[in-house]
Design a protein around this motif. Structure first.
Motif, PDB file in Angstrom:
ATOM      1  N   SER A   1     -25.068  -6.755   9.821  1.00 35.42           N
ATOM      2  CA  SER A   1     -25.462  -5.346   9.896  1.00 35.42           C
ATOM      3  C   SER A   1     -25.189  -4.638   8.574  1.00 35.42           C
ATOM      4  O   SER A   1     -26.021  -3.871   8.072  1.00 35.42           O
ATOM      5  N   PHE A   2     -24.029  -4.887   7.994  1.00 37.31           N
ATOM      6  CA  PHE A   2     -23.646  -4.259   6.737  1.00 37.31           C
ATOM      7  C   PHE A   2     -24.644  -4.607   5.628  1.00 37.31           C
ATOM      8  O   PHE A   2     -25.076  -3.737   4.863  1.00 37.31           O
ATOM      9  N   GLU A   3     -25.039  -5.871   5.557  1.00 36.93           N
ATOM     10  CA  GLU A   3     -25.956  -6.310   4.512  1.00 36.93           C
ATOM     11  C   GLU A   3     -27.362  -5.787   4.774  1.00 36.93           C
ATOM     12  O   GLU A   3     -28.099  -5.450   3.835  1.00 36.93           O
ATOM     13  N   THR A   4     -27.757  -5.678   6.033  1.00 39.56           N
ATOM     14  CA  THR A   4     -29.075  -5.124   6.368  1.00 39.56           C
ATOM     15  C   THR A   4     -29.133  -3.640   6.021  1.00 39.56           C
ATOM     16  O   THR A   4     -30.155  -3.138   5.522  1.00 39.56           O
TER      17      THR A   4
ATOM     18  N   ARG B   1     -32.576 -13.672  -3.721  1.00 42.44           N
ATOM     19  CA  ARG B   1     -31.750 -14.117  -4.853  1.00 42.44           C
ATOM     20  C   ARG B   1     -31.476 -12.969  -5.825  1.00 42.44           C
ATOM     21  O   ARG B   1     -30.354 -12.811  -6.317  1.00 42.44           O
ATOM     22  N   GLU B   2     -32.493 -12.181  -6.114  1.00 43.10           N
ATOM     23  CA  GLU B   2     -32.326 -11.068  -7.048  1.00 43.10           C
ATOM     24  C   GLU B   2     -31.300 -10.058  -6.536  1.00 43.10           C
ATOM     25  O   GLU B   2     -30.503  -9.525  -7.317  1.00 43.10           O
ATOM     26  N   TRP B   3     -31.338  -9.796  -5.236  1.00 44.96           N
ATOM     27  CA  TRP B   3     -30.412  -8.822  -4.644  1.00 44.96           C
ATOM     28  C   TRP B   3     -29.102  -9.461  -4.192  1.00 44.96           C
ATOM     29  O   TRP B   3     -28.244  -8.783  -3.662  1.00 44.96           O
ATOM     30  N   GLU B   4     -28.972 -10.765  -4.397  1.00 48.18           N
ATOM     31  CA  GLU B   4     -27.779 -11.516  -4.012  1.00 48.18           C
ATOM     32  C   GLU B   4     -27.389 -11.220  -2.559  1.00 48.18           C
ATOM     33  O   GLU B   4     -26.264 -10.874  -2.235  1.00 48.18           O
ATOM     34  N   LEU B   5     -28.374 -11.365  -1.684  1.00 54.20           N
ATOM     35  CA  LEU B   5     -28.162 -11.080  -0.268  1.00 54.20           C
ATOM     36  C   LEU B   5     -27.336 -12.177   0.397  1.00 54.20           C
ATOM     37  O   LEU B   5     -27.421 -13.350   0.028  1.00 54.20           O
ATOM     38  N   TYR B   6     -26.570 -11.771   1.380  1.00 56.67           N
ATOM     39  CA  TYR B   6     -25.825 -12.742   2.176  1.00 56.67           C
ATOM     40  C   TYR B   6     -26.804 -13.615   2.952  1.00 56.67           C
ATOM     41  O   TYR B   6     -27.686 -13.109   3.647  1.00 56.67           O
ATOM     42  N   ARG B   7     -26.646 -14.921   2.833  1.00 59.92           N
ATOM     43  CA  ARG B   7     -27.522 -15.879   3.507  1.00 59.92           C
ATOM     44  C   ARG B   7     -26.739 -16.619   4.588  1.00 59.92           C
ATOM     45  O   ARG B   7     -25.959 -17.510   4.280  1.00 59.92           O
ATOM     46  N   GLN B   8     -26.927 -16.242   5.821  1.00 56.60           N
ATOM     47  CA  GLN B   8     -26.284 -16.945   6.913  1.00 56.60           C
ATOM     48  C   GLN B   8     -26.889 -18.336   7.054  1.00 56.60           C
ATOM     49  O   GLN B   8     -28.051 -18.542   6.706  1.00 56.60           O
ATOM     50  N   ASP B   9     -26.098 -19.284   7.551  1.00 59.21           N
ATOM     51  CA  ASP B   9     -26.609 -20.653   7.675  1.00 59.21           C
ATOM     52  C   ASP B   9     -26.783 -21.072   9.134  1.00 59.21           C
ATOM     53  O   ASP B   9     -26.831 -22.250   9.438  1.00 59.21           O
ATOM     54  N   TYR B  10     -26.865 -20.088  10.026  1.00 62.08           N
ATOM     55  CA  TYR B  10     -27.235 -20.392  11.410  1.00 62.08           C
ATOM     56  C   TYR B  10     -27.930 -19.172  12.002  1.00 62.08           C
ATOM     57  O   TYR B  10     -27.750 -18.047  11.540  1.00 62.08           O
ATOM     58  N   CYS B  11     -28.729 -19.403  13.023  1.00 64.32           N
ATOM     59  CA  CYS B  11     -29.562 -18.360  13.603  1.00 64.32           C
ATOM     60  C   CYS B  11     -28.731 -17.170  14.065  1.00 64.32           C
ATOM     61  O   CYS B  11     -29.052 -16.036  13.768  1.00 64.32           O
ATOM     62  N   GLY B  12     -27.668 -17.437  14.795  1.00 67.86           N
ATOM     63  CA  GLY B  12     -26.842 -16.325  15.238  1.00 67.86           C
ATOM     64  C   GLY B  12     -26.153 -16.556  16.566  1.00 67.86           C
ATOM     65  O   GLY B  12     -24.970 -16.296  16.691  1.00 67.86           O
ATOM     66  N   CYS B  13     -26.887 -17.068  17.547  1.00 71.22           N
ATOM     67  CA  CYS B  13     -26.283 -17.155  18.876  1.00 71.22           C
ATOM     68  C   CYS B  13     -25.423 -18.410  19.016  1.00 71.22           C
ATOM     69  O   CYS B  13     -25.587 -19.404  18.314  1.00 71.22           O
ATOM     70  N   LEU B  14     -24.507 -18.318  19.947  1.00 67.89           N
ATOM     71  CA  LEU B  14     -23.547 -19.384  20.205  1.00 67.89           C
ATOM     72  C   LEU B  14     -24.233 -20.701  20.543  1.00 67.89           C
ATOM     73  O   LEU B  14     -23.858 -21.764  20.063  1.00 67.89           O
TER      74      LEU B  14
END
Length: 359
Positions: free
Chosen positions: A46-49, A159-172
């Motif tokens: 949420s913070f990064e969005t 890449r330009e904005w150095e966004l956080y890239r999660q490595d999983y979809c989200g749900c458990l």
């Protein structure tokens, strides 16, 4: 138009294209992802969005973390594959909430950055749109911005904005399918609340600091580091067959199985155990090394020093940086007493991020 947003990477290029395609449209970015686990990961995404929305001048609304309600929505579908029925229910839930927000705000159109994700089915999303039109009189727009190099442009912007890239979809359940059962253990957090390396909590702290630097125009870069990570899952000490005594286990302590034995000799507040190179350290010695004033191990357990401080104490006790000998902190260590030591932990390759300043 209410734009349902799922993460910073998908949101960035998607919102940029929407602004180009609909220059006169009021865009409201709505981050609604109650499927994300754990809650700290939800806060991080949420913070990064929100940061993406601020860069593009888009209004931002953070939805509630309705995780219990989400569990009810997908009950019985825990074993479904990606793009299966569980995902359809998840889309229904998120986009219905988006439609309700649109109605409240007097808007008649919604869309979603999920359309940017190759992990999501466009057909599933379109079917949700038919329900929204009938039930709420709200139109779901499904532009395909992935075409004609859109996916590559999305990644370049991230890449330009150095966004956080999660490595999983989200749900458990998706996490278990994508990365295996052990991945759930990797998300465990210490009882004492200290920040562990590469945890969602640590990453949130880093990206909050990065935002502070941006606001003050202080040059910086986010850099990635590969390392061997550690998670303590459980452990403890039994003394003289009379039950468990308070103990604190230092990071990178490992035992393949529980062991029983005695302290063979004692020096400077450190008991050298008879098996597996284990050390039993008295609290007084721990305080001396770290410059602390803990009155009991129970207090230490509730209010521990930082992870880095704990590693520093390990280095001072073991004289090397790569030790995995089990180290237990006890209120008092005794000779001639049988101890039973147990540690269950994970040691795994991982990556974390750092801020590089003074560029």
């Amino acid at each position: 138009m209410v734009v349902h947003l799922c993460c910073g990477v998908d949101a960035g290029y998607f919102l940029k294209r929407l602004k180009e395609e609909f220059p006169e449209e009021r865009l409201i970015g709505y981050f609604f992802d109650p499927n994300i686990h754990p809650y700290s990961e939800f806060l991080l995404r949420s913070f990064e969005t929100k940061r993406v929305c601020e860069k593009l001048g888009v209004e931002f609304v953070e939805g509630e973390y309705l995780v219990e309600e989400w569990f009810q929505q997908v009950k019985g579908l825990e074993q479904e594959p990606e793009k299966g029925e569980r995902c359809s229910r998840c889309f229904d839930f998120s986009l219905e909430k988006s439609a309700l927000l649109a109605r409240q705000l007097g808007e008649r159109r919604v869309t979603t950055s999920l359309l940017m994700s190759p992990m999501k089915s466009r057909e599933q999303l379109k079917r949700v749109g038919e329900v929204l039109r009938e039930k709420y009189q709200v139109e779901l727009l499904t532009p395909d911005f992935r075409k004609k190099g859109g996916t590559q442009a999305q990644q370049q912007l991230a890449r330009e904005w150095e966004l956080y890239r999660q490595d999983y979809c989200g749900c458990l359940f998706g996490l278990r399918k994508q990365k295996g059962e052990e991945s759930l253990k990797e998300l465990s957090s210490p009882v004492g609340g200290e920040l562990t390396p590469a945890s969602p909590e640590e990453r949130l702290h880093l990206y909050q600091l990065r935002r502070w630097l941006e606001e003050r125009r202080i040059p910086h870069r986010v850099i990635r580091e590969e390392f061997l990570n550690y998670r303590l899952l459980r452990g403890g000490v039994e003394k003289g067959g009379k039950g468990v005594v308070p103990s604190f286990i230092l990071p990178y302590s490992q035992l393949p199985r529980p062991v029983r034995g005695e302290v063979e000799f004692f020096k400077n507040g450190v008991g050298y155990f008879s098996k597996m190179g284990a050390l039993l350290v008295e609290l007084e010695r721990f305080n001396q090394i770290g410059g602390f004033q803990f009155k009991s191990v129970s207090q230490l357990y509730r209010h521990p020093p930082s992870f880095e401080k704990q590693l520093d104490i390990r280095r001072k006790l073991e004289k090397r940086s790569y030790s995995t000998s089990p180290i237990f902190i006890l209120d008092r260590v005794e000779m001639g007493i049988r101890y039973r030591l147990e540690v269950e932990s994970l040691l795994f390759p991982d990556h974390q991020f750092h801020l590089l300043l003074n560029l």
